[in-house]
Design a protein around this motif. Structure first.
Motif, short mmCIF file in Angstrom:
data_model
loop_
_atom_site.label_atom_id
_atom_site.label_comp_id
_atom_site.label_asym_id
_atom_site.label_seq_id
_atom_site.Cartn_x
_atom_site.Cartn_y
_atom_site.Cartn_z
N THR A 21 31.14 4.85 37.22
CA THR A 21 29.99 3.88 37.17
C THR A 21 30.56 2.65 36.87
O THR A 21 30.12 1.59 37.46
CB THR A 21 29.28 4.41 35.83
OG1 THR A 21 28.73 5.67 35.90
CG2 THR A 21 27.87 3.34 35.52
N CYS A 22 31.72 2.51 35.86
CA CYS A 22 32.36 1.18 35.69
C CYS A 22 32.82 0.64 37.12
O CYS A 22 32.70 -0.64 37.50
CB CYS A 22 33.48 1.36 34.80
SG CYS A 22 33.03 1.34 33.18
N LYS A 23 33.51 1.51 37.85
CA LYS A 23 34.09 1.19 38.96
C LYS A 23 33.27 0.33 40.16
O LYS A 23 33.57 -0.28 40.99
CB LYS A 23 34.96 2.15 39.74
CG LYS A 23 35.79 1.81 40.96
CD LYS A 23 37.00 2.45 40.84
CE LYS A 23 38.02 2.07 41.67
NZ LYS A 23 38.52 0.62 41.86
N ARG A 24 31.82 1.01 40.03
CA ARG A 24 30.77 0.22 40.62
C ARG A 24 30.76 -1.29 40.26
O ARG A 24 30.30 -1.93 41.40
CB ARG A 24 29.73 0.91 40.88
CG ARG A 24 29.68 2.26 41.69
CD ARG A 24 28.35 2.93 41.94
NE ARG A 24 27.52 2.80 40.77
CZ ARG A 24 27.28 3.73 39.99
NH1 ARG A 24 27.74 4.82 40.22
NH2 ARG A 24 26.47 3.72 38.90
N TYR A 25 30.99 -1.57 39.48
CA TYR A 25 30.49 -2.93 38.78
C TYR A 25 32.09 -3.93 38.83
O TYR A 25 31.95 -4.97 38.88
CB TYR A 25 30.14 -2.98 37.43
CG TYR A 25 28.67 -2.43 37.68
CD1 TYR A 25 27.45 -2.99 37.91
CD2 TYR A 25 28.46 -0.77 37.43
CE1 TYR A 25 26.23 -2.77 38.09
CE2 TYR A 25 27.20 -0.20 37.57
CZ TYR A 25 26.03 -1.21 37.91
OH TYR A 25 24.72 -0.75 38.14
#
Length: 166
Positions: free
Chosen positions: A20-24
């Motif tokens: 999830t973090c990697k998408r942002y």
């Protein structure tokens, strides 16, 4: 919460929340910082969770909010979206679809504003009103960023995926 239980939660949820973090966020250090903040929040505010079965959704919401907090300090979401050097050639699509991992790699190429709005709208399911409130932008800017993200993403898919499949 006992240390062993915290470790289990970390081992199960860590990879999910990392993606999830990697998408942002792009930088590994930022992702690690945000994840540390997320798990601190999860473990210290667990009493605020109303339904145990909603833990994963609650954890993802906290993760997205922490990523957005970080991005709001770094990115001006109201700036004009620069045109990239991606050509807009159209090609015939191959029979097989693009893999999720490949699509996520292409998302990383998008400008941060476009990528963030796309993630919030297409992946997290937020509406433009919610996005505008979260990012401090107008609904029109949110819609514009989403439109640019979709166009650029389609161009990137055509250039990086479909041409290679021929």
């Amino acid at each position: 919460m006992h240390r062993e239980a915290q470790r289990e939660v970390y081992e199960i949820m860590g990879p999910i929340l990392f993606r999830t973090c990697k998408r942002y966020l792009k930088k590994e250090e930022e992702i690690e910082d945000v994840l540390a903040e997320v798990f601190f929040t999860l473990f210290t505010k667990l009493d605020q969770l109303r339904e145990d079965y909603a833990f994963e959704a609650w954890a993802r919401t906290i993760t997205v909010n922490q990523c957005l907090l970080r991005l709001r300090r770094q990115v001006n979401f109201n700036i004009y979206i620069e045109e990239s050097n991606v050509d807009s050639a159209h090609s015939t699509q191959p029979d097989s679809g693009i893999q999720e991992e490949d699509l996520l790699k292409l998302l990383d190429i998008l400008p941060e504003g476009c990528r963030t709005v796309f993630n919030l709208y297409a992946i997290e399911g937020y509406g433009h009103k919610e996005i505008s409130e979260q990012l401090g932008i107008s609904e029109g800017t949110s819609k514009s960023q989403l439109n640019v993200a979709r166009t650029k993403l389609q161009n990137l898919v055509n250039v990086h995926y479909y041409r290679q499949a021929k």
